[in-house]
Enzyme design. Structure first.
Site, mmCIF file in Angstrom:
data_model
loop_
_atom_site.group_PDB
_atom_site.id
_atom_site.type_symbol
_atom_site.label_atom_id
_atom_site.label_comp_id
_atom_site.label_asym_id
_atom_site.label_seq_id
_atom_site.Cartn_x
_atom_site.Cartn_y
_atom_site.Cartn_z
ATOM 1 N N LYS A 31 0.818 -1.216 0.000
ATOM 2 C CA LYS A 31 0.000 0.000 0.000
ATOM 3 C C LYS A 31 0.846 1.258 0.000
ATOM 4 C CE LYS A 31 -4.426 -1.543 1.651
ATOM 5 N NZ LYS A 31 -5.557 -1.296 2.518
ATOM 6 N N LYS A 61 -5.016 -9.523 -6.363
ATOM 7 C CA LYS A 61 -6.316 -9.699 -5.731
ATOM 8 C C LYS A 61 -7.282 -8.606 -6.200
ATOM 9 C CE LYS A 61 -6.758 -7.312 -1.262
ATOM 10 N NZ LYS A 61 -8.104 -6.726 -1.355
ATOM 11 N N LYS A 87 -10.399 -2.672 -3.929
ATOM 12 C CA LYS A 87 -11.152 -1.429 -4.071
ATOM 13 C C LYS A 87 -10.336 -0.374 -4.797
ATOM 14 C CE LYS A 87 -13.489 -1.976 0.355
ATOM 15 N NZ LYS A 87 -13.158 -1.841 1.771
#
Ligand code: ATP
Ligand code: MG
Length: 344
Positions: free
Chosen positions: A115, A207, A210
């Site tokens: 992230k 994966k 969002k």
């Protein structure tokens, strides 16, 4: 060893684009666990702000996740549904865990690296310490089981490490305060079924998420039948027909993903799907998958819309849930304060 009564806790971030992975990997499991467990389901808004959130959109997204919980079948009367920031004990316990967890432990978390991207220096301190807050979310209810997607496995291990270190560091005080030999349980993750890691429809190695810039990578819970059919039709696949065994499926990530999604939606397993569709071209399998997805998701999407039309009602549900959660969280934190030696 101290026995802990079974209790389930889990959460979803209100960061928008709620997708099929969140539904199959998490929310659908939440629903099933209600039958035999006491469950606490949280909309984790404190986690959401570890990356920038527009204040108006955050509130709307909080309503959306709550609506998704309820539309999927979570019962806020029998169980507890609330947003995290209304129960300040989460943040208080997280501070104590900031002082229990070690820098080295957090430095090894792969999700932070993913992230934060290349420029880790610019990531918020909250994003780095996120897992301590997640441990606090779970342990402030002394939850024994946490249903999550596969991507959260490492964070659940960290939660156990934190619980264990707290139990060790404060053992004499835990005993003195009458809690037996451990205060926090070593929480078990529940990661099972054919869709614990739903992959992007555009890239079988990533994966579904969002934050993927491509809308075609994910089916969101607000997609209508046309959008669902289009995204499945455009999903990346290989040119071969579906195999008749799991071994051959394993080496074909995109095919494996679509079969897993079908199995999870239909509440069966991948073997059963292959038994029906072995030898089928994707041009035949994809329309069948789209039809199933629409059949299962449309009622949820419609009910979400209905609920979101009345945000005041959703706020009431969250506020009532927070009142129930706070009672348990307060009891835990009071005990923790005594154990740590804080005067109250
Ligand atoms: P973000 O990218 O902002 O972290 P997210 O899609 O990972 O968003 P979260 O709110 O972090 O969503 O996760 C909510 C739950 O959904 C967690 O239990 C997580 O493990 C699960 N989950 C997320 N993505 C997937 C996926 N692709 N497949 C299965 N489960 C998933
Ligand atoms: Mg996530």
């Amino acid at each position: 060893m101290t026995e802990f009564p079974e209790r389930v806790f889990s959460g979803v971030q209100p960061t928008g684009n709620l997708h099929l992975g969140n539904y199959l990997g998490a929310i659908k499991k939440f629903v099933a666990l209600q039958e035999n467990h006491n469950c606490i389901y949280c909309v984790v808004d404190l986690h959401a702000i570890t990356t920038w959130q527009d204040p108006n959109v955050l509130a709307k997204n909080t309503h959306e996740v709550t609506a998704a919980y309820i539309a999927s079948g979570i019962d806020p009367e029998k169980h507890i549904v609330f947003n995290q920031s209304q129960v300040s004990e989460h943040a208080e316990l997280a501070w104590i865990f900031n002082c229990v967890a070690r820098m080295g432990w957090l430095s090894r978390m792969t999700q932070f690296k993913d992230k934060a991207g290349k420029d880790g220096e610019k990531a918020s301190v909250g994003l780095f310490a996120y897992q301590n807050l997640m441990a606090a979310d779970i342990l402030v209810y002394r939850a024994t089981h946490v249903p999550v997607g596969d991507d959260q496995k490492q964070h659940l291990e960290l939660t156990r490490d934190i619980a264990q270190k707290f139990n060790n560091d404060f053992r004499p005080s835990i005993v003195e305060n009458g809690h037996g030999d451990m205060f926090f349980p070593l929480t078990e993750p529940i990661i099972e079924g054919p869709a614990t890691r739903v992959m992007s429809l555009r890239d079988g190695s990533k994966k579904m998420s969002k934050s993927d810039p491509s809308d075609l990578s994910r089916i969101v819970l607000t997609d209508d039948a046309d959008a669902i059919a289009k995204k499945i039709r455009k999903a990346k696949t290989d040119p071969m027909p579906l195999p008749d065994n799991l071994e051959d499926l394993k080496s074909r990530p995109e095919a494996d993903n679509l079969v897993g999604i079908y199995a999870a939606l239909n509440e069966t397993d991948k073997e059963a799907v292959l038994a029906d569709y072995a030898g089928f071209e994707f041009s035949k399998f994809k329309p069948a998958l789209a039809e199933l997805a629409v059949e299962k998701l449309a009622p949820i999407s419609n009910e979400m819309q209905r609920l979101q039309a009345d945000p005041g009602h959703i706020d009431q549900i969250l506020s009532k849930g927070a009142d129930k959660a706070r009672v348990i969280a307060h009891e835990t934190l009071t005990a923790v304060k005594d154990i740590v030696g804080f005067i109250r």
